[in-house]
Scaffold this active site. Structure first.
Site, short mmCIF file in Angstrom:
data_model
loop_
_atom_site.label_atom_id
_atom_site.label_comp_id
_atom_site.label_asym_id
_atom_site.label_seq_id
_atom_site.Cartn_x
_atom_site.Cartn_y
_atom_site.Cartn_z
N VAL A 176 1.99 29.87 -21.86
CA VAL A 176 0.59 29.52 -21.58
C VAL A 176 0.56 28.18 -20.86
O VAL A 176 1.59 27.53 -20.68
CB VAL A 176 -0.27 29.48 -22.87
N HIS A 224 13.22 18.00 -11.59
CA HIS A 224 13.36 19.06 -10.58
C HIS A 224 12.10 19.11 -9.72
O HIS A 224 12.15 19.17 -8.50
CB HIS A 224 13.59 20.41 -11.27
N ASN A 225 10.95 19.09 -10.37
CA ASN A 225 9.70 19.17 -9.62
C ASN A 225 9.48 17.91 -8.77
O ASN A 225 8.97 18.00 -7.66
CB ASN A 225 8.52 19.37 -10.57
N LYS A 263 13.35 19.58 -15.95
CA LYS A 263 12.44 20.41 -15.14
C LYS A 263 11.43 19.51 -14.41
O LYS A 263 11.08 19.75 -13.25
CB LYS A 263 11.71 21.44 -16.01
N GLU A 270 11.48 18.35 -5.85
CA GLU A 270 10.78 19.36 -5.04
C GLU A 270 9.69 18.68 -4.18
O GLU A 270 9.54 18.99 -2.99
CB GLU A 270 10.17 20.39 -6.00
N MET A 311 3.07 34.46 -14.76
CA MET A 311 4.43 34.00 -15.11
C MET A 311 4.93 34.69 -16.39
O MET A 311 6.06 35.17 -16.44
CB MET A 311 4.44 32.47 -15.35
N SER A 371 12.09 27.63 -13.57
CA SER A 371 11.68 27.42 -12.17
C SER A 371 11.92 28.67 -11.34
O SER A 371 12.84 29.43 -11.59
CB SER A 371 12.45 26.25 -11.55
N GLY A 372 11.09 28.80 -10.35
CA GLY A 372 11.25 29.90 -9.40
C GLY A 372 9.94 30.61 -9.12
O GLY A 372 9.92 31.61 -8.40
C1 6PG Z 1 8.83 25.82 -10.04
C2 6PG Z 1 7.69 24.99 -9.51
C3 6PG Z 1 6.44 25.14 -10.31
C4 6PG Z 1 5.30 24.23 -9.87
C5 6PG Z 1 4.80 24.48 -8.49
C6 6PG Z 1 3.52 23.73 -8.14
O1 6PG Z 1 9.84 25.21 -10.33
O2 6PG Z 1 8.73 27.04 -10.11
O3 6PG Z 1 8.07 23.64 -9.58
O4 6PG Z 1 6.79 24.82 -11.62
O5 6PG Z 1 4.24 24.43 -10.73
O6 6PG Z 1 5.75 24.17 -7.57
O7 6PG Z 1 3.58 22.37 -8.33
P1 6PG Z 1 2.44 21.42 -7.73
O8 6PG Z 1 1.14 22.15 -7.84
O9 6PG Z 1 2.43 20.19 -8.58
O10 6PG Z 1 2.82 21.18 -6.31
#
Ligand code: 6PG
Length: 479
Positions: free
Chosen positions: A74, A185-186, A182, A189, A13, A128-129
């Site tokens: 990190v 957002h997750n 964020k 997700e 990242m 994110s991404g």
């Molecule tokens: C993002 C994602 C990322 C996240 C992964 C894995 O926005 O790029 O949300 O930040 O770490 O999607 O998440 P999990 O391992 O908890 O499913």
């Protein structure tokens, strides 16, 4: 406008973000705990821009012009604290330290307070991404003071994804606001993926379609209201064939969903705030259930249930697919409505001025939950800033009520046939809970009053009351 920035932490990242910054004309001063990654990055991608590799932290900080701008990439948690503890003493007043990891927002609040007290700016920023986004344009959610954003905002905006000419980066709010959104957002997700997985399962069990055929259905859905990155990649994963077995890829993957913790944090925070994010919670729990292999194996052998034949639906395959699509869309609207409720409540609680319309806009590109309908969500918060739930907005109310019959049929059918759909079912229960004129919460209040004298309020007059249950049943006013 080109700028200078330091990036410390060059795992994938961090390295990709550094490359993205360099590709946009910024001078990128590089640092990593072990020098190898720094050298590898310069060796492989040095031609992409102006990189300044450094070895020690002192050399890294020394190579930056004041006010220094540094982004830490990190692992969230103690590793981030360790880097901050190493770098902060070397900085000067007015320097900006950014944390681009998936930090817990309460850690960001703590770090902001500590660093602000030392005269430094701290910007906890959601990014994110995934790896691809970091390189080619993520969605960026920076928190921190306005002053700090003035210093680093243009730089961050220059590397973000762009939708309709607008960068997917906005100053979210003070202190932990960036990492808070964020986190939500997750959480969204998680909910979104759980709903997608349930739709897949229904099509697989109900119609006995192959994964590749279901992949085609998802590809079709991606042309309409459901258009989103997650629907797009669902088609890709379902169409994928395992090279070794020659069978569908999805069939050789162990069905235990893992998690790094951001979904769990979202639910923990929602519990504290008292916001019912049932879609996100069900998604976190569904992952947990999938991981309890021993229990699942024991239960599988002995727990009876209906035979999974879904004959009556097979007769009208297209109608069933359309019903599942509508159920998916309605449930998805509920999940996003709940997520935005959490943002509203979180902002209120922490005193953050979060512009939800701007936030929905920066989620239209770069991030994992990027989706066509975020445009509409943004519009709702622009047109109706006081809206109490997205569900009452004309468009979303219409979309959900149009699919309501299908939604109910799909949930009922799943229950009848023993297909677990916790996401669809809880979203529907939430919808019905919101619209109910009377809830059985009244009975709960009565029970609480009986066993614990917890009192209740009446519908017909102000005050709080207690019934003398153990005596003559007389009611007394207590407040
Ligand atoms: C993002 C994602 C990322 C996240 C992964 C894995 O926005 O790029 O949300 O930040 O770490 O999607 O998440 P999990 O391992 O908890 O499913």
């Amino acid at each position: 406008m080109s700028d200078q920035i330091g990036v410390t932490g060059l795992a994938v990242m961090g390295a990709n973000l550094a490359r993205n910054l360099a590709r946009h004309g910024h001078q990128v001063v590089l640092h990593n705990r072990s020098r190898g990654r720094t050298d590898a990055l310069v060796e492989q991608h040095g031609s992409e821009g102006d990189f300044v590799p450094t070895g020690s932290v002192e050399e890294f900080v020394g190579a930056l012009q004041r006010p220094r701008k540094i982004i830490i990439m990190v692992q969230a948690g103690p590793a981030t604290d360790a880097v901050i503890d190493e770098i902060a003493p070397l900085l000067d007043e007015g320097d900006v330290l950014m944390d681009g990891g998936n930090a817990l927002f309460t850690d960001t609040i703590r770090r902001t307070e500590a660093l602000t007290a030392r005269g430094l700016h701290f910007v906890g920023t959601g990014i994110s991404g995934g790896e691809e986004g970091a390189l080619n344009g993520p969605s960026i959610m920076p928190g921190g003071s306005k002053e700090a954003y003035e210093l680093v905002g243009p730089l961050l905006e220059s590397i973000a994804a762009v939708v309709d000419g607008e960068p997917c980066c906005t100053h979210v709010g003070a202190s932990g606001a960036g990492h808070f959104v964020k986190m939500v957002h997750n959480g969204i997700e998680y909910a979104d993926m759980q709903l997608i997985a349930e739709a897949y399962d229904l099509l697989r069990q109900g119609l006995e379609l192959t994964p590749a055929e279901i992949g085609d259905v998802f590809a079709g859905w991606n042309e309409g209201d459901l258009e989103s990155y997650l629907i797009e990649i669902t088609a890709q994963v379902l169409r994928h064939t395992d090279a070794e077995s020659g069978g569908p890829f999805v069939d050789i993957v162990l069905d235990e969903a893992e998690q790094k913790g951001t979904g769990r944090w979202t639910v923990q925070s929602a519990l504290d705030l008292g916001v019912p994010v049932s879609g996100i919670a069900e998604a976190v729990f569904a992952r947990a259930l999938s991981g309890h292999r021993e229990q699942r194996q024991a239960a599988q052998k002995v727990l009876p249930g209906p035979d999974r034949q879904w004959d009556e639906q097979v007769a009208d395959k297209d109608a069933f697919i359309e019903s599942v699509r509508q159920a998916l869309y309605a449930s998805k609207v509920v999940a996003y409505a709940q997520g935005f409720d959490q943002i509203t409540q979180g902002a209120d609680h922490h005193g953050w001025d979060i512009d939800r319309a701007a936030l929905a806009k920066i989620w239209r590109g770069g991030c994992i939950i990027r989706a066509r309908f975020l445009d509409r969500i943004s519009q709702v918060f622009t047109d109706e800033p006081d809206v109490t739930t997205l569900l009452t907005n004309d468009y979303f109310r219409g979309a959900v009520s149009e699919g309501q019959e299908s939604w109910r049929q799909v949930v009922a059918g799943a229950a009848r046939h023993g297909v677990p759909v916790p996401g669809f079912a809880s979203a529907l229960a939430y919808y019905d809970g919101l619209r109910a004129e009377r809830l059985p919460a009244a009975l709960i209040q009565g029970l609480r009053d009986l066993f614990g004298a917890h009192t209740y309020r009446r519908t017909d007059r102000e005050g709080s009351f207690h019934t003398m249950w153990g005596e003559d049943g007389r009611e007394v006013q207590t407040g």
